[in-house]
Design an enzyme around this catalytic site. Sequence first.
Site, PDB file in Angstrom:
ATOM      1  N   ALA A 160       1.072  -1.342   0.116  1.00  0.00           N
ATOM      2  CA  ALA A 160       0.273   0.020  -0.210  1.00  0.00           C
ATOM      3  C   ALA A 160       1.062   1.539   0.247  1.00  0.00           C
ATOM      4  O   ALA A 160       1.039   2.593  -0.464  1.00  0.00           O
ATOM      5  CB  ALA A 160      -0.916   0.390   0.830  1.00  0.00           C
ATOM      6  N   THR A 161       2.389   1.056   1.039  1.00  0.00           N
ATOM      7  CA  THR A 161       3.095   2.387   0.384  1.00  0.00           C
ATOM      8  C   THR A 161       3.596   2.659  -1.139  1.00  0.00           C
ATOM      9  O   THR A 161       3.344   3.915  -1.137  1.00  0.00           O
ATOM     10  CB  THR A 161       4.096   2.284   1.538  1.00  0.00           C
ATOM     11  N   GLN A 217      -6.982  -0.516   5.828  1.00  0.00           N
ATOM     12  CA  GLN A 217      -7.469  -1.661   6.486  1.00  0.00           C
ATOM     13  C   GLN A 217      -8.855  -1.772   6.325  1.00  0.00           C
ATOM     14  O   GLN A 217      -9.611  -2.155   7.486  1.00  0.00           O
ATOM     15  CB  GLN A 217      -7.259  -0.507   7.870  1.00  0.00           C
ATOM     16  N   SER A 237      -3.481  -3.549   0.672  1.00  0.00           N
ATOM     17  CA  SER A 237      -1.862  -4.295   1.445  1.00  0.00           C
ATOM     18  C   SER A 237      -2.337  -5.464   1.165  1.00  0.00           C
ATOM     19  O   SER A 237      -3.315  -6.179   1.718  1.00  0.00           O
ATOM     20  CB  SER A 237      -1.891  -3.002   2.489  1.00  0.00           C
ATOM     21  N   HIS A 239      -1.089  -7.970   3.137  1.00  0.00           N
ATOM     22  CA  HIS A 239      -0.843  -7.881   4.888  1.00  0.00           C
ATOM     23  C   HIS A 239      -1.600  -7.732   5.697  1.00  0.00           C
ATOM     24  O   HIS A 239      -1.559  -8.001   6.632  1.00  0.00           O
ATOM     25  CB  HIS A 239       1.391  -8.280   4.875  1.00  0.00           C
ATOM     26  N   THR A 277       9.417  -7.635 -12.106  1.00  0.00           N
ATOM     27  CA  THR A 277       8.954  -8.843 -12.663  1.00  0.00           C
ATOM     28  C   THR A 277       7.655  -8.761 -11.256  1.00  0.00           C
ATOM     29  O   THR A 277       7.886  -8.493  -9.653  1.00  0.00           O
ATOM     30  CB  THR A 277       9.864 -10.079 -12.693  1.00  0.00           C
ATOM     31  N   CYS A 363       4.238   2.148  12.199  1.00  0.00           N
ATOM     32  CA  CYS A 363       5.216   3.206  11.408  1.00  0.00           C
ATOM     33  C   CYS A 363       5.948   3.908  12.304  1.00  0.00           C
ATOM     34  O   CYS A 363       6.712   4.364  12.052  1.00  0.00           O
ATOM     35  CB  CYS A 363       4.253   3.116  10.301  1.00  0.00           C
TER      36      CYS A 363
END
Lengths: 439, 106
Positions: A160-161, A217, A237, A239, A277, A363
Amino acid sequence: MLLRTAWRRAAAAVPVAPGPNSTAPTRGLRLRGTLRALLAATVPAGADLPPWRGDAPEYYTASLFLVDHATQSDVPSATATPPQAESELRPLYMDVQATTPLDPRVLDAMIPYLVNYYGNPHSRTHAYGWESEAAMEHARQQVASLIGADPREIIFTSGATESNNIAIKELESAIQPDTSLVSVMTVNNEIGVKQPIAEIGRICSSRKVYFHTDAAQAVGKIPLDVNDMKIDLMSISGHKIYGPKGVGAIYIRRRPRVRVEALQSGGGQERGMRSGTVPTPLVVGLGAACEVAQQEMEYDHKRISKLAERLTQKIMKSLPDVVMNGDPEHHYPGCINLSFAYVEGESLLMALKDVALSSGSACTSASLEPSYVLRAIGTDEDLAHSSIRFGIGRFTTEEEVDYTVEKCIHHVKRLREMSPLWEMVQDGIDLKSIKWTQH
Amino acid sequence: SGPSRRGPIYFFPSKMAASSRAQVLDLYRAMLRESKHFSAYNYRTYAVRRIRDAFRENKNVKDPVEIQALVNKAKRDLGIIRRQVLIGQMYSTDKLIIENQEKPRT
């Protein structure tokens, strides 16, 4: 040599392992027995094994079993040793906003692409490439389906970053002075507040302003539709939704076309918007996570809401001066942020050593400053330092919630007993009226 | 299905053909039995809970085509559980702090 012949004898004795699609109920048991049989056949119990010598050929097959570095045991095991040497009971995991465990269904989807189907999805000339590409496109469809998008609107990224950076960079590269972008988090990762995405989308659409949302989220937890909510760009994201780390996606609307500039240049993969890739095992995991989330969204939401209610009710009933941060009306239940007055957040976290929790977002956990989110919603500075975030997810059990609540209540009471501020409050002193002297 | 069977029997609609009812029962039992072998507490508890809730949720399905689709999905899920149980056992680590206190393999 003794070991090598023993290995061959064991291998011959073992029945062929069933493939992943086997449905016969008894075969599964035999497969477990196979592992045990292999271990028993290769090294007799109590065998006098010399220390491992990697260069000696007769130890080559045995070395497959001698992975026990932590203890000097004579009996080798085929199980991998965990990183810590001493055996300790592990803490409960209540920090799903930081990251989530892989759902077993996700790992199951990924493993074939880590073992046998290892082709580059951009190789056009052979079956390895074709099967990898097919898996990548199937994953793309799974992600798109979860948010009501077209697969052509999904670009895979590293998370997501990266997706956020791509979306924001579009703003910087825009030529017209009046182009702008609204960027909003769908569900906040610290306090769980849900933003009125549909309303914001409607306003942006009417003013011809691009609308981006970081849905890390929210994806798979609350229903999202990019068309109903008029979203132009969305960050996803892996994870955070029980998928693998290191992968994410950005949704980029095609109609009307949203132009973005690539962050990294290279071979032009992903329609030139993100060269590099595409990591097939990771995107297969992301796709599987999205599909599972779509199936389980209602069930998970109901369960998590119940557990969240249980946690907050039990704590609020047993402890005074506890504040829940965030609007209770527009709130995702799985993220509960509580401030315990007169208790320092870090000391409470350390006291709750058997539960993995966080105060503030992962973070920014290195800095000592109180959370910018809590400051923004007007929380008193001292309350901001007392906040703990409880994360409830798909795999959280009632027992874990009860244990966490019990320990939390116990330690808050204990820490308050030791607090002079608490003593003053009990004596009826208004802390705000105190004139602290300077030394 | 004799008197040795444990667990709720009201999950399985009596209108189903005897053979498919037996098949569903077998699948249910096999899935639960296998799930109890997950070494990770969170996976183990989730699988057992989800299987019970899913079979309960679908107990009133009448359409045989739909029943067959559900059975096929359950069979695939049973395969997933078997493989993931094995992998978890190969990479198992220490138990959680609450595993001592709760009764084993609920």
